[in-house]
Design an enzyme around this catalytic site. Sequence first.
Site, PDB file in Angstrom:
ATOM      1  N   SER A  68     -78.718   9.123  -9.751  1.00  0.00           N
ATOM      2  CA  SER A  68     -77.686   9.521 -10.723  1.00  0.00           C
ATOM      3  C   SER A  68     -77.169  10.949 -10.554  1.00  0.00           C
ATOM      4  O   SER A  68     -76.164  11.307 -11.163  1.00  0.00           O
ATOM      5  CB  SER A  68     -78.214   9.362 -12.143  1.00  0.00           C
ATOM      6  OG  SER A  68     -78.013   8.038 -12.556  1.00  0.00           O
ATOM      7  N   LYS A  71     -73.629  11.179  -9.711  1.00  0.00           N
ATOM      8  CA  LYS A  71     -72.565  10.999 -10.711  1.00  0.00           C
ATOM      9  C   LYS A  71     -71.806  12.302 -10.977  1.00  0.00           C
ATOM     10  O   LYS A  71     -70.668  12.288 -11.436  1.00  0.00           O
ATOM     11  CB  LYS A  71     -73.155  10.439 -12.006  1.00  0.00           C
ATOM     12  CG  LYS A  71     -73.714   9.023 -11.830  1.00  0.00           C
ATOM     13  CD  LYS A  71     -74.505   8.572 -13.057  1.00  0.00           C
ATOM     14  CE  LYS A  71     -75.108   7.178 -12.837  1.00  0.00           C
ATOM     15  NZ  LYS A  71     -76.030   6.795 -13.928  1.00  0.00           N
ATOM     16  N   TYR A 194     -70.768   2.215  -5.776  1.00  0.00           N
ATOM     17  CA  TYR A 194     -71.738   2.816  -6.695  1.00  0.00           C
ATOM     18  C   TYR A 194     -73.153   2.828  -6.094  1.00  0.00           C
ATOM     19  O   TYR A 194     -73.845   3.842  -6.121  1.00  0.00           O
ATOM     20  CB  TYR A 194     -71.716   2.051  -8.031  1.00  0.00           C
ATOM     21  CG  TYR A 194     -72.749   2.532  -9.014  1.00  0.00           C
ATOM     22  CD1 TYR A 194     -72.556   3.719  -9.729  1.00  0.00           C
ATOM     23  CD2 TYR A 194     -73.946   1.837  -9.216  1.00  0.00           C
ATOM     24  CE1 TYR A 194     -73.521   4.174 -10.617  1.00  0.00           C
ATOM     25  CE2 TYR A 194     -74.906   2.281 -10.099  1.00  0.00           C
ATOM     26  CZ  TYR A 194     -74.688   3.455 -10.803  1.00  0.00           C
ATOM     27  OH  TYR A 194     -75.644   3.912 -11.675  1.00  0.00           O
ATOM     28  N   TYR A 246     -79.688  11.445 -20.071  1.00  0.00           N
ATOM     29  CA  TYR A 246     -79.712  10.216 -20.871  1.00  0.00           C
ATOM     30  C   TYR A 246     -80.132  10.534 -22.309  1.00  0.00           C
ATOM     31  O   TYR A 246     -79.803  11.567 -22.862  1.00  0.00           O
ATOM     32  CB  TYR A 246     -80.637   9.170 -20.229  1.00  0.00           C
ATOM     33  CG  TYR A 246     -80.384   9.007 -18.774  1.00  0.00           C
ATOM     34  CD1 TYR A 246     -79.107   8.676 -18.330  1.00  0.00           C
ATOM     35  CD2 TYR A 246     -81.370   9.222 -17.835  1.00  0.00           C
ATOM     36  CE1 TYR A 246     -78.854   8.534 -16.988  1.00  0.00           C
ATOM     37  CE2 TYR A 246     -81.123   9.070 -16.490  1.00  0.00           C
ATOM     38  CZ  TYR A 246     -79.862   8.732 -16.082  1.00  0.00           C
ATOM     39  OH  TYR A 246     -79.616   8.601 -14.753  1.00  0.00           O
ATOM     40  N   VAL A 264     -83.068   8.628 -11.062  1.00  0.00           N
ATOM     41  CA  VAL A 264     -84.324   7.872 -11.054  1.00  0.00           C
ATOM     42  C   VAL A 264     -85.083   7.972  -9.726  1.00  0.00           C
ATOM     43  O   VAL A 264     -86.193   7.471  -9.614  1.00  0.00           O
ATOM     44  CB  VAL A 264     -84.143   6.387 -11.456  1.00  0.00           C
ATOM     45  CG1 VAL A 264     -83.709   6.246 -12.892  1.00  0.00           C
ATOM     46  CG2 VAL A 264     -83.199   5.670 -10.506  1.00  0.00           C
TER      47      VAL A 264
END
Length: 310
Positions: A68, A71, A194, A246, A264
Amino acid sequence: MSNNANDLTPLLENIETEARKSIGRGKVADYIPALARVPRDRFGMAVCAVDGTEFVTGDADSCFSIQSISKVFTLELALKMVGSAALWKRVGREPSGNAFNSLVQLESEQGLPRNPFINAGALVVTDAITARTVSPVLALLGSVRRYAARQDIYIDEEVARSEAEHGHRNAAIAHLLKAQGNLNAKVEDVLSVYYRQCAIAMSCRDVARAFLPLAAGGRQPRTGEKLMTPLRAKRINSLLLTCGLYDGVGNFAFRVGIPAKSGVGGGIAAVIPGKYAICVWSPELDELGNSLAGTRALELFARKTRLSIF
Ligand code: GLU
C-alpha cells in the site's frame, strides 16, 4: 554517512535492538501467499535527511513488497494526470475508521471511497491512471524511479500473480465500484495494474529516498528535480496523517505523531516535513495490518529525537 554529532546511526542501531523485541508477536500477511514466505525476523530502517545525508540500520538495503505504500505514488501520478478537481470528485479525504479492504462502507456510501489509501479509493486512483494511458504500469514505474532517483526499481511479478490469484476481495470492491459508476477502465485492467503497483519491490533506503520530496517541499534533494508543488506535498502529508494507517491511524498519530503510510508487506514510510523521510520494514503485522516492530521503531525515533509534527 558522517561520523559526527548528527550521525543518527548509533540511535538507529539502538532503536533496532528495542524494536526487534516486538518480533514474534505479530502475523505476516498470509492472504497473499507470496508475502507469507518472507522471513519474519527481518528488520531494516533508513532515514534520509533533506540535506542528502542518510543513515541506516539492519536490512535497510533488502527489497520488500511495498504494497500500500505504492498508493502514495499512484495518488501523486493521478493528481498530475487528471488534475485535483477531477480526482477529488471521485474519492474523499476522510479517515475510514474501517478495515482497508472493507466493502460495507463503499456500499453504504454509494461508491465514493472515503480516501485514496483504503483499497476502494486506491482502485479509483489506479483507474484514473489506467483510463488515461496505454501503459499505466510503465508510467507508474517511471515516476517511482524518478522519485527514488534509481532506475532499476522493479515489480516482483510473483507477488503480483500471487495476489491476483487470491484477490477476490479486491475484485469484489472493483466490481462494486464499476456497478456504482466509479470505475472507467475495465475491472480486469484496473486490478492488473493495482496488483502490479502493490508488488513493486524497494528497500527501506529506496522508499525513504522516494519520500524525500514530501519532506522537502516537493523537490528531490538528491537530483535537484522539482517533482511537485509545496502545496501538493503539504496536502499529501495531511492525507498520510489522517488516512495513512487505515483504522489504526488515530493510535499511530497518538503514539508517533508523524505522517506515514503503511503496507501489508511490513513497510512504513514516514515524513517529517523540512527534515527527514524515513522507511522502516519488518514483516510481522498487528491486527490492523501495520508493521508491529515498524510502528515501535517510529515511536522510539519520535521519542528519542523529540521530533514529530506536534
Ligand atoms: N495489495 C494489498 C491489498 O490490496 C495492499 C494492502 C496493504 O498494503 O495495506 O490487499
